[in-house]
Design an enzyme around this catalytic site. Structure first.
Site, mmCIF file in Angstrom:
data_model
loop_
_atom_site.group_PDB
_atom_site.id
_atom_site.type_symbol
_atom_site.label_atom_id
_atom_site.label_comp_id
_atom_site.label_asym_id
_atom_site.label_seq_id
_atom_site.Cartn_x
_atom_site.Cartn_y
_atom_site.Cartn_z
ATOM 1 N N ARG A 188 26.532 28.996 -1.241
ATOM 2 C CA ARG A 188 26.425 29.108 -2.789
ATOM 3 C C ARG A 188 25.149 30.336 -3.091
ATOM 4 N NH1 ARG A 188 24.665 23.534 -3.305
ATOM 5 N NH2 ARG A 188 26.266 22.915 -1.903
ATOM 6 N N GLU A 237 22.594 17.392 5.303
ATOM 7 C CA GLU A 237 21.717 16.582 5.140
ATOM 8 C C GLU A 237 23.253 15.632 5.445
ATOM 9 O OE1 GLU A 237 21.568 17.008 1.082
ATOM 10 O OE2 GLU A 237 21.193 14.482 1.059
#
Ligand SMILES: O=P(O)(O)OC[C@H]1O[C@H](OP(=O)(O)OP(=O)(O)O)[C@H](O)[C@@H]1O
Ligand SMILES: Nc1ncnc2[nH]cnc12
Length: 170
Positions: free
Chosen positions: A58, A95
């Site tokens: 991204r 994460e």
């Protein structure tokens, strides 16, 4: 126009308990894209940038747009086994898991002024790993900028050595 209204929450993606911040509504709206790009450029101001480094995947949306506007080159930092030429690697925490990032050895010249860009700063693992790759090649990190930061994950803590600028806080 409020950029936050173009970012939607997707619960339990890619795994249970994660609220995924999806920027595809922003990407499909040209006015929102332009607003985000101009705001990211404002964060850099008139600092000289030789290379914009964007992380797969991204970081590839806005990274090349920023590079063109800054009259800089764009350098992709990629997931394993994607880059074809001589490269260096680093392992980092996400994460939701661990991964490896790679950069071509000839992507950065010693002393290059570098802007790091990604869509999200979460735990900071990706950005920290990218900074390490750039510095191992002799680049000087001028700023790390992000569309958004998930403040509750304290990613900025990991990046205390760098100038961190972000458009949107959650
Ligand atoms: O601050 P961190 O905890 O490291 O997380 C942030 C990174 O996580 C996401 O990428 P992801 O690895 O999910 O890959 P993708 O861009 O290919 O979806 C995001 O685009 C950042 O690169
Ligand atoms: N919650 C999240 N949403 C989107 N991208 C992410 N990257 C890491 N955590 C994320």
């Amino acid at each position: 126009m409020n950029l936050k209204s173009f970012i939607r929450d997707i619960p339990d993606f890619p795994s249970k308990g994660i609220i995924f911040k999806d920027i595809t509504p922003l990407l499909k709206d040209p006015a929102a894209m332009k607003l985000a790009m101009d705001a990211l450029l404002d964060l850099v101001g008139n600092q000289k940038i030789d290379k914009v480094v964007g992380m797969e995947s991204r970081g590839f949306f806005f990274g090349p747009l920023l590079a063109l506007n800054l009259n800089a080159g764009f350098v992709p930092v990629r997931k394993p086994d994607k880059l074809p030429a001589e490269k260096i690697s680093v392992i980092y925490d996400l994460e939701y898991g661990t991964d490896t990032l790679e950069i071509h050895k000839d992507a950065i010249q010693k002393g290059d002024k570098v802007l790091i860009h990604d869509d999200v700063l979460a735990t900071g693992g990706t950005a920290k790993a990218t900074c390490e790759l750039v510095e191992r090649l002799g680049g000087e990190i001028v700023q790390c900028n992000f569309l958004m930061v998930l403040d509750f994950l304290n990613g900025e803590e990991k990046l205390r050595a760098y100038e961190i600028r972000t458009l949107i806080h959650y």
